[in-house]
Design an enzyme around this catalytic site. Structure first.
Site, PDB file in Angstrom:
ATOM      1  N   GLU A 400      -0.262 -14.875  -1.931  1.00  0.00           N
ATOM      2  CA  GLU A 400      -1.626 -15.441  -2.324  1.00  0.00           C
ATOM      3  C   GLU A 400      -2.686 -14.683  -1.555  1.00  0.00           C
ATOM      4  OE1 GLU A 400      -1.765 -18.514  -3.863  1.00  0.00           O
ATOM      5  OE2 GLU A 400       0.300 -19.209  -3.948  1.00  0.00           O
TER       6      GLU A 400
HETATM    7  C1  LIG Z   1       8.730 -13.303  -1.850  1.00  0.00           C
HETATM    8  C2  LIG Z   1       7.637 -12.630  -2.443  1.00  0.00           C
HETATM    9  C3  LIG Z   1       7.275 -13.185  -3.552  1.00  0.00           C
HETATM   10  C4  LIG Z   1       6.174 -12.744  -4.291  1.00  0.00           C
HETATM   11  N1  LIG Z   1       5.921 -13.513  -5.539  1.00  0.00           N
HETATM   12  C5  LIG Z   1       4.890 -12.936  -6.323  1.00  0.00           C
HETATM   13  C6  LIG Z   1       4.677 -13.392  -7.676  1.00  0.00           C
HETATM   14  O1  LIG Z   1       5.285 -14.229  -8.270  1.00  0.00           O
HETATM   15  N2  LIG Z   1       3.795 -12.575  -8.366  1.00  0.00           N
HETATM   16  C7  LIG Z   1       3.110 -11.474  -8.181  1.00  0.00           C
HETATM   17  O2  LIG Z   1       2.486 -10.933  -9.033  1.00  0.00           O
HETATM   18  N3  LIG Z   1       3.360 -10.966  -6.779  1.00  0.00           N
HETATM   19  C8  LIG Z   1       4.290 -11.712  -5.961  1.00  0.00           C
HETATM   20  N4  LIG Z   1       4.352 -11.277  -4.625  1.00  0.00           N
HETATM   21  C9  LIG Z   1       3.601 -10.091  -4.207  1.00  0.00           C
HETATM   22  C10 LIG Z   1       2.853 -10.229  -2.942  1.00  0.00           C
HETATM   23  O3  LIG Z   1       1.517 -11.021  -3.845  1.00  0.00           O
HETATM   24  C11 LIG Z   1       2.257  -9.093  -2.521  1.00  0.00           C
HETATM   25  O4  LIG Z   1       3.298  -8.581  -1.742  1.00  0.00           O
HETATM   26  C12 LIG Z   1       1.020  -9.139  -1.712  1.00  0.00           C
HETATM   27  O5  LIG Z   1      -0.019  -9.475  -2.337  1.00  0.00           O
HETATM   28  C13 LIG Z   1       0.702  -7.857  -0.727  1.00  0.00           C
HETATM   29  O6  LIG Z   1       0.772  -6.822  -1.696  1.00  0.00           O
HETATM   30  P1  LIG Z   1       1.855  -5.775  -1.329  1.00  0.00           P
HETATM   31  O7  LIG Z   1       2.836  -5.951  -0.866  1.00  0.00           O
HETATM   32  O8  LIG Z   1       1.525  -4.365  -2.142  1.00  0.00           O
HETATM   33  O9  LIG Z   1       0.929  -4.956   0.126  1.00  0.00           O
HETATM   34  P2  LIG Z   1      -0.438  -3.966   0.292  1.00  0.00           P
HETATM   35  O10 LIG Z   1      -1.502  -4.510  -0.585  1.00  0.00           O
HETATM   36  O11 LIG Z   1       0.124  -2.599   0.399  1.00  0.00           O
HETATM   37  O12 LIG Z   1      -0.564  -4.374   1.913  1.00  0.00           O
HETATM   38  C14 LIG Z   1      -0.037  -3.653   2.839  1.00  0.00           C
HETATM   39  C15 LIG Z   1      -0.720  -4.106   4.199  1.00  0.00           C
HETATM   40  O13 LIG Z   1      -2.090  -3.324   4.315  1.00  0.00           O
HETATM   41  C16 LIG Z   1      -3.080  -4.501   4.247  1.00  0.00           C
HETATM   42  N5  LIG Z   1      -4.099  -4.066   3.516  1.00  0.00           N
HETATM   43  C17 LIG Z   1      -4.118  -3.755   2.169  1.00  0.00           C
HETATM   44  N6  LIG Z   1      -5.521  -3.594   1.817  1.00  0.00           N
HETATM   45  C18 LIG Z   1      -6.389  -3.870   2.752  1.00  0.00           C
HETATM   46  C19 LIG Z   1      -7.612  -3.814   2.939  1.00  0.00           C
HETATM   47  N7  LIG Z   1      -8.550  -3.677   1.800  1.00  0.00           N
HETATM   48  N8  LIG Z   1      -8.127  -4.109   4.094  1.00  0.00           N
HETATM   49  C20 LIG Z   1      -7.435  -4.603   5.280  1.00  0.00           C
HETATM   50  N9  LIG Z   1      -5.979  -4.412   5.009  1.00  0.00           N
HETATM   51  C21 LIG Z   1      -5.516  -4.190   3.938  1.00  0.00           C
HETATM   52  C22 LIG Z   1      -2.314  -5.853   3.847  1.00  0.00           C
HETATM   53  O14 LIG Z   1      -2.860  -6.968   4.358  1.00  0.00           O
HETATM   54  C23 LIG Z   1      -0.798  -5.587   4.512  1.00  0.00           C
HETATM   55  O15 LIG Z   1      -0.997  -6.100   5.811  1.00  0.00           O
HETATM   56  C24 LIG Z   1       5.436 -11.625  -3.882  1.00  0.00           C
HETATM   57  C25 LIG Z   1       6.079 -11.166  -2.900  1.00  0.00           C
HETATM   58  C26 LIG Z   1       6.791 -11.583  -2.072  1.00  0.00           C
HETATM   59  C27 LIG Z   1       7.423 -10.910  -0.834  1.00  0.00           C
END
Ligand SMILES: Cc1cc2nc3c(=O)[nH]c(=O)nc-3n(C[C@H](O)[C@H](O)[C@H](O)COP(=O)(O)OP(=O)(O)OC[C@H]3O[C@@H](n4cnc5c(N)ncnc54)[C@H](O)[C@@H]3O)c2cc1C
Length: 583
Positions: A400
């Site tokens: 979220e």
């Molecule tokens: C169990 C589970 C269920 C999920 N369910 C869904 C679903 O139903 N549908 C869906 O679409 N997605 C889903 N997700 C995905 C989830 O929403 C994403 O994992 C989340 O949005 C983070 O994206 P990422 O994993 O690519 O991390 P990244 O965006 O790569 O982030 C990695 C780190 O970098 C930080 N970061 C990134 N950008 C910035 C910035 N601009 N400034 C500072 N810090 C930053 C983040 O806060 C994090 O700490 C799910 C994930 C999990 C693990």
């Protein structure tokens, strides 16, 4: 909703005080709202918890059967408009039900993904034909929904998605190609909201049936939520009729971001369900476990943990239900069937949504971590409940919108919503203003006076930072995060005070406990605010800020507070005596 006060506008909390009669508190839930919650709670206790081990073994046929059963109890149609077989209930009712379902985060995740991010895009962005085609079958559990935004290369930066949508030469279909990651209900959902770029640039939402060619990957092996399906999706020339474009081509970001706001406003209540559970397990164990000849609940350091969990449960509920009440009241002043108006209203509360998301997920993290500690070695064992709770809770800081992203949203949204409030001139005025004289009638008058200063502090720091860094402020994430934390503590503290005052005003028997909690929380918040302020002031000084600014700021952070150790002991004793969360 039974409230009659004028609606509060989103983002208004920094410039006006929340009076007790104005805020919605959990104690205000109506009989009807409680009845829906009771139905959900009984369903979880009698039908889900007894079979939950099979969900952990990935028996998704059982998940589907339980979702169907939830539908029979009306639990999948709460937020669907009556015209399409739903109940069209308010957010408070939906959140209170969500709170009950959250006692098992795995099944809660499956049900929440279906009813919230799975179904609501269609509710708010679908046309009449699309709604008529799918909503009745989503409400009765015939179809299960999922939401597919994230990709391998694009998570927080969702608009960088690479999934492509190409119009076929006959103009009747889009061909979707790409891969989605981390999709909840991915293994068995029938209907997906999938985001893809038309012509490589126009970010667009599509309603995609599994039968159109969606292929699920294997279930991910995860840290927690073992009993919910999370998979990748492969889209290889998935043929989607043009009638299944959801909303407007090129406007997919509106679908994505509004649905996230809708999710966040309800997330707080679910997180608090976890805090209460952690406390209930912990106090039961602490009363039974004996070391050095007595129950560990008698040790001051264990009491501190139990009290900390109770405080977080109370404050988080105060924040969540305040925000839900404010949003519901704002929605009641318009037409709930007017989708664009509903979304605009909720978007107005995006700061409150982010505040609640960050605060409640971190409160939950604290509670399950300290819960493991109360259980000692048994906290680390799969034979005891805290181990799973600890793992399940971790995701709430990631999905979220991660907490980093939400922290950044707090000050940047405030600046966007109210640019006139955060200027050098207003910052100076905020420092110079006099605090209201505390009313001796209220036990919480010193805390109220402190919160009034906190608001001025937040305005002064953000205004000064904005004037100092100009457009470069968005690159100063560390400064913004500290200011976000001050804003978050302001909202949390004021919500706790208003809830305690409202309980006292109506002669609630637990009002003195609530007052203790509100005072103890204000103490803790004041410590965190002082640390954050010191860091922001130091950063601004390095940039050559006027030294008189620092002196003015410190005047705003002082809070004498109460004897926190004694207050925490009283709170812990109330928990131990009740044998559970006492509010
Ligand atoms: C169990 C589970 C269920 C999920 N369910 C869904 C679903 O139903 N549908 C869906 O679409 N997605 C889903 N997700 C995905 C989830 O929403 C994403 O994992 C989340 O949005 C983070 O994206 P990422 O994993 O690519 O991390 P990244 O965006 O790569 O982030 C990695 C780190 O970098 C930080 N970061 C990134 N950008 C910035 C910035 N601009 N400034 C500072 N810090 C930053 C983040 O806060 C994090 O700490 C799910 C994930 C999990 C693990």
């Amino acid at each position: 909703m039974t409230q009659t006060q004028a609606p509060v506008r989103g983002g208004q909390f920094l410039t006006s005080a929340a009076t007790p009669d104005e805020v919605f508190i959990r104690e205000d839930l109506t009989d009807e709202q409680r009845l829906f919650g009771q139905t959900a709670a009984e369903f979880m206790q009698k039908e889900v918890l007894p079979v939950v081990q099979r969900l952990y073994e990935h028996d998704w046929t059982l998940t589907r059967r339980l979702l169907k059963r939830a539908a029979d109890l009306d639990l999948l149609r709460l937020e669907v408009p009556p015209a399409y077989g739903g109940l069209g209930l308010d957010l408070i009712s939906a959140s209170y039900v969500g709170e009950q379902i959250a006692i098992n985060p795995s099944f809660g995740g499956s049900l929440g993904a279906h009813t919230s991010i799975g179904t609501l895009p269609l509710v708010y962005f679908g046309n009449d034909e699309q709604k008529a085609r799918y909503l009745p079958r989503l409400s009765n559990g015939e179809l299960v929904a999922a939401y597919a935004l994230t990709e391998t290369q694009s998570g927080s930066d969702a608009l960088a998605a690479r999934t492509a949508a190409t119009l076929t030469p006959d103009g009747r279909h889009y061909l979707l190609n790409g891969q989605k990651m981390w999709i909840t209900n991915g293994g068995f959902a029938d209907l997906f909201t999938i985001f893809a770029k038309v012509d490589g640039e126009k970010f667009t939402a599509f309603l995609v049936e599994r039968g159109m060619g969606v292929v699920s990957g294997r279930d991910e092996t995860k840290l927690g939520l073992d009993g919910s399906s999370t998979t990748a999706l492969t889209l290889d020339n998935v043929k989607v009729p043009v009638e299944n474009v959801l909303g407007t081509i090129g406007q997919g970001h509106r679908v994505a971001f509004n649905i996230l706001n809708l999710g966040r406003v309800k997330l707080g209540a679910r997180n608090m369900s976890g805090v209460r559970m952690a406390l209930n397990h912990s106090v039961k164990y602490a009363r039974e476990r004996r070391q050095f000849g007595k129950a560990i609940a008698e040790f001051g350091l264990i009491k501190q943990k139990l009290a900390g969990m109770a405080i977080r449960g109370f404050v988080g509920d105060a924040m969540s239900y305040r925000a839900l009440g404010d949003v519901d009241r704002a929605l009641d002043s318009g037409d709930r069937a007017d989708g664009p108006l509903v979304l605009k209203t909720i978007e107005g509360f995006s700061v409150e949504c982010s505040i609640n998301k960050v605060w409640t997920s971190e409160a939950l993290a604290w509670a399950v971590d300290e819960g493991v500690q109360v259980f000692g070695g048994n906290g680390y064992s799969r034979e005891f409940p805290l181990e799973r709770m600890y793992r399940d809770a971790r995701i709430t800081r990631i999905y979220e919108g991660t907490n980093e992203i939400n922290r950044m949203l707090v000050p940047t949204r405030l600046l966007k919503q109210q640019p006139h409030l955060f200027t050098a001139e207003r910052a100076r005025a905020a420092l110079a203003a006099q605090s209201p004289v505390p009313s001796p009638q209220s036990l919480l008058s010193a805390e109220r006076e402190y919160v009034a200063r906190l608001k001025r502090l937040a305005i002064a720091l953000l205004g000064h930072a904005s004037a100092t860094y100009g457009d470069g402020l968005k690159e100063e994430q560390e400064v913004l995060a500290q200011i976000a934390d001050i804003v978050i503590e302001t909202y949390a503290t004021e919500s706790a005070l208003a809830r305690a005052e409202k309980m006292a005003a109506r002669g609630d028997g637990r009002a003195s406990l609530a007052t203790d909690i509100a005072q103890a929380y204000t103490n803790e918040a004041a410590d965190r605010v002082a640390v954050a302020t010191r860091q922001v002031v130091a950063a601004l000084n390095t940039r050559g800020a006027d030294p008189s600014f620092a002196a003015g700021v410190w005047r705003l952070t002082a809070h004498a507070g109460v004897d926190g150790i004694a207050a925490l002991r009283r709170i812990a004793n109330a928990v131990i005596e009740a044998g559970k969360y006492p509010l």
